[in-house]
Motif scaffolding. Sequence first.
Motif, PDB file in Angstrom:
ATOM      1  N   UNK A  71      34.748  16.101  70.373  1.00  0.00           N
ATOM      2  CA  UNK A  71      35.493  16.687  71.484  1.00  0.00           C
ATOM      3  C   UNK A  71      36.847  17.253  71.093  1.00  0.00           C
ATOM      4  N   UNK A  72      37.287  17.015  69.861  1.00  0.00           N
ATOM      5  CA  UNK A  72      38.575  17.586  69.450  1.00  0.00           C
ATOM      6  C   UNK A  72      38.314  18.821  68.589  1.00  0.00           C
ATOM      7  N   UNK A  73      38.967  19.918  68.962  1.00  0.00           N
ATOM      8  CA  UNK A  73      38.807  21.132  68.152  1.00  0.00           C
ATOM      9  C   UNK A  73      39.797  21.063  66.989  1.00  0.00           C
ATOM     10  N   UNK A  74      39.602  21.924  66.032  1.00  0.00           N
ATOM     11  CA  UNK A  74      40.472  21.944  64.857  1.00  0.00           C
ATOM     12  C   UNK A  74      41.925  22.244  65.191  1.00  0.00           C
ATOM     13  N   UNK A  75      42.151  22.789  66.390  1.00  0.00           N
ATOM     14  CA  UNK A  75      43.531  23.119  66.788  1.00  0.00           C
ATOM     15  C   UNK A  75      44.242  21.896  67.360  1.00  0.00           C
ATOM     16  N   UNK A  76      43.477  20.922  67.763  1.00  0.00           N
ATOM     17  CA  UNK A  76      44.055  19.705  68.322  1.00  0.00           C
ATOM     18  C   UNK A  76      44.779  18.928  67.226  1.00  0.00           C
ATOM     19  N   UNK A  77      46.018  18.563  67.509  1.00  0.00           N
ATOM     20  CA  UNK A  77      46.827  17.903  66.470  1.00  0.00           C
ATOM     21  C   UNK A  77      46.273  16.558  66.020  1.00  0.00           C
ATOM     22  N   UNK A  78      45.416  15.960  66.842  1.00  0.00           N
ATOM     23  CA  UNK A  78      44.838  14.672  66.456  1.00  0.00           C
ATOM     24  C   UNK A  78      43.526  14.825  65.697  1.00  0.00           C
ATOM     25  N   UNK A  79      43.054  16.054  65.589  1.00  0.00           N
ATOM     26  CA  UNK A  79      41.761  16.229  64.912  1.00  0.00           C
ATOM     27  C   UNK A  79      41.935  16.076  63.411  1.00  0.00           C
ATOM     28  N   UNK A  80      40.844  15.706  62.765  1.00  0.00           N
ATOM     29  CA  UNK A  80      40.893  15.523  61.319  1.00  0.00           C
ATOM     30  C   UNK A  80      40.966  16.870  60.590  1.00  0.00           C
ATOM     31  N   UNK A  81      40.428  17.926  61.239  1.00  0.00           N
ATOM     32  CA  UNK A  81      40.582  19.260  60.641  1.00  0.00           C
ATOM     33  C   UNK A  81      42.073  19.618  60.574  1.00  0.00           C
ATOM     34  N   UNK A  82      42.778  19.365  61.672  1.00  0.00           N
ATOM     35  CA  UNK A  82      44.212  19.664  61.729  1.00  0.00           C
ATOM     36  C   UNK A  82      44.955  18.832  60.677  1.00  0.00           C
ATOM     37  N   UNK A  83      44.606  17.556  60.599  1.00  0.00           N
ATOM     38  CA  UNK A  83      45.219  16.653  59.617  1.00  0.00           C
ATOM     39  C   UNK A  83      45.057  17.215  58.201  1.00  0.00           C
ATOM     40  N   UNK A  84      43.854  17.650  57.885  1.00  0.00           N
ATOM     41  CA  UNK A  84      43.604  18.143  56.521  1.00  0.00           C
ATOM     42  C   UNK A  84      44.382  19.423  56.251  1.00  0.00           C
TER      43      UNK A  84
END
Length: 236
Positions: A71-84
């Motif tokens: 449910x979290x997109x890559x733009x969401x600051x809590x997403x792991x994509x964003x983290x990476x």
Amino acid sequence: MKFITVDTYEKLSRQAANIISAQVIIKPDSVLGLATGSSPVGTYKQLIEWYRKGDIDFSRVTTVNLDEYVGLSGKDEQSYRYFMNKNLFEHVNIDLANTFVPNGCAVDLAGEGEQYDAHIKALGGIDMQLLGIGHDGHIGFNEPDDVFVKSTHVVELHESTVKANSRFFANEQEVPRLAITMGMVSIMQAKKILLIASGKQKRDILEKAFYGPITPRIPASILQLHPDITVIYSEE
Ligand code: GLP
């Protein structure tokens, strides 16, 4: 298994980064399996520093991450994509098109899991998988269960994991209850595994995982069967 104990988190990070950079130097087109959480942050910082000094080149590297919140997109600051992106990819010369994180917003999450595994296979498997470990022994988001789940799959996070990970969110209610995680086959088929854990509060679970019985109740215990695993633990 090689079990290395160091005193500080900084040493852990430098040693882990040393092992990863050696991998990339020896095989510039390595497929690196990467992890999120607090543990790898220092390792990524060190890799960025060495990249800036010209010691490591990510231009031919491919990465596959372990997991993502549903449910979290890559733009969401809590997403792991964003983290990476924030903790590593934006700071080195990796081609973002060669970085893969499961899509937690896929309409067909089961299909996403199948595709993710097929993609890892098509890449020739993972050369080196970096792992952290949860307090309950989870790796990726493979939670304690009656069985080891083989493929990339959706998992309901256990209450203790939700609690532990809530430190990255405004409050516990905001933590997604579902995640998609690489399963045990892709992890165990990695040619090398590097697991990092820091802090005395991880000592107990490390002991259970690496010196106790192999059981899906402690998912990381399956790693005892891996032929090339290095664990780095820092007391700090
Ligand atoms: C999350 C991640 C795991 C990670 C674990 C431990 O649950 N899905 O991949 O290993 O946290 O995190 P930390 O390193 O912050 O203790």
